[in-house]
Design an enzyme around this catalytic site. Structure first.
Site, mmCIF file in Angstrom:
data_model
loop_
_atom_site.group_PDB
_atom_site.id
_atom_site.type_symbol
_atom_site.label_atom_id
_atom_site.label_comp_id
_atom_site.label_asym_id
_atom_site.label_seq_id
_atom_site.Cartn_x
_atom_site.Cartn_y
_atom_site.Cartn_z
ATOM 1 N N SER A 117 0.765 -1.091 0.036
ATOM 2 C CA SER A 117 -0.012 -0.151 -0.073
ATOM 3 C C SER A 117 0.836 1.237 0.036
ATOM 4 O O SER A 117 2.138 1.342 0.442
ATOM 5 C CB SER A 117 -0.981 0.012 1.247
ATOM 6 O OG SER A 117 -1.989 -0.751 1.175
ATOM 7 N N GLN A 118 0.359 2.365 -0.588
ATOM 8 C CA GLN A 118 0.770 3.705 -0.264
ATOM 9 C C GLN A 118 1.364 4.031 0.982
ATOM 10 O O GLN A 118 0.623 3.844 2.051
ATOM 11 C CB GLN A 118 -0.324 4.621 -1.125
ATOM 12 C CG GLN A 118 0.398 6.160 -0.717
ATOM 13 C CD GLN A 118 -1.033 7.194 -1.142
ATOM 14 O OE1 GLN A 118 -2.076 6.545 -1.389
ATOM 15 N NE2 GLN A 118 -0.676 8.422 -1.223
#
Length: 234
Positions: free
Chosen positions: A78-79
Site C-alpha cells: 500500500s501507499q
C-alpha cells in the site's frame, strides 16, 4: 565506506523524504480524516522501517515513493500514507496484541511490530506469506507470528486481539474478525465493492457493541477467502 553503506545512506535519505511526504499528505486530507497529523510514534516507526526490504528487488528504486507498488501474485504494497493512516487509526499501545490480515511481503507487519508487543499475521497466498516471513526474520522482528490461511477467518487460537488491521478489502466485514476483537478494541479495515470501497474504523465498547466510522474512499485488493482460492484453480 562500502557500497552497501552508501546504499543504506541513500535509502535513509529517501526514507526521510517519504516521511515528509506522508506528513504533508496527512495535513492535506485532515478535513476528511479528522486527524491533523499522524502520531509521532507512528512517524518514527515509518522512519525506521526499511521499506526497500519489503518490496521485490526490481521495485527497490521505487520503494520510497508515496505510492503503492506491485509485490507479485497480483497484490500490492500500500501507499505509505495509507499505511501510516491505518496504523495511526489503530492507536497501538506498547502492550497490545495485534492481528493483521494480509501479510504480503511484511511491511505493515514490521510497522506493527515496532509499536506493539505481539503481532499475529495471516496470509492466504503461500508464496507471499513465506517471503514476508523471511523478510521480517531478516530484519529481526521476533515478535511476529505467522500463519498461512484464510484471513477472513482471523486467527482464533490467539484471540481476542486489542487491535485488528486488514490490508485487503472484503465486501463486508467478516464476522470472525468482529468476534475476535477484544472489548475496548479497534479495527481498521477497507471494505466494499471494488469501485466503492471505504476505509472503516470499527470500535468495540466494553459491552460488546460496535461502532463503525467511514474515514476515506480507498482502493484495495480484494480480500480472498479459501473459497476464492479454490474457485480460481490456484
Amino acid at each position: 565506506m562500502t557500497a552497501a553503506n552508501t546504499n543504506e545512506d541513500q535509502f535513509a535519505i529517501l526514507r526521510r523524504t517519504m516521511v515528509e511526504q506522508v506528513a504533508l499528505h496527512a495535513d492535506h486530507v485532515s478535513g476528511k480524516t479528522g486527524r491533523d497529523a499522524i502520531a509521532h510514534p507512528v512517524m518514527e516507526a515509518i522512519g525506521r522501517v526499511p521499506r526497500h526490504a519489503f518490496v521485490p528487488v526490481e521495485m527497490t528504486l521505487y520503494a520510497y515513493l508515496d505510492s503503492p507498488l506491485p509485490i507479485g501474485c497480483g497484490k500490492t504494497i500500500s501507499q505509505p500514507f495509507i499505511v501510516a493512516l491505518m496504523t495511526d487509526l489503530l492507536e497501538i499501545g506498547a502492550g497490545h496484541r495485534v492481528l493483521e490480515i494480509g501479510t504480503g511481503l511484511g511491511y505493515q507487519a514490521a510497522l506493527l511490530a515496532e509499536l506493539a508487543a505481539e503481532v499475529y499475521t495471516v496470509e492466504l497466498i503461500k508464496e507471499l506469506g513465506q517471503s514476508g516471513r523471511r523478510r521480517l526474520d531478516e530484519q529481526g522482528y521476533g515478535n511476529v507470528q505467522f500463519r498461512i490461511g484464510d484471513g477472513s477467518l482471523g486467527w482464533p487460537d490467539h484471540a481476542p486481539y486489542d487491535r485488528i488491521i486488514a490490508t485487503a478489502a472484503p465486501d463486508l466485514i467478516p464476522p470472525a474478525l468482529l468476534q475476535q476483537l477484544k472489548p475496548g478494541g479497534r479495527m481498521v479495515i477497507p471494505a466494499g465493492l471494488e469501485d466503492d470501497q471505504r476505509l472503516l474504523l470499527v470500535t468495540k465498547d466494553e459491552g460488546g457493541r460496535y461502532e463503525t466510522d467511514e474515514i476515506l474512499p480507498v482502493r484495495f485488493s480484494h480480500l480472498m477467502s479459501g473459497a476464492d482460492e479454490h474457485d480460481s484453480g490456484d
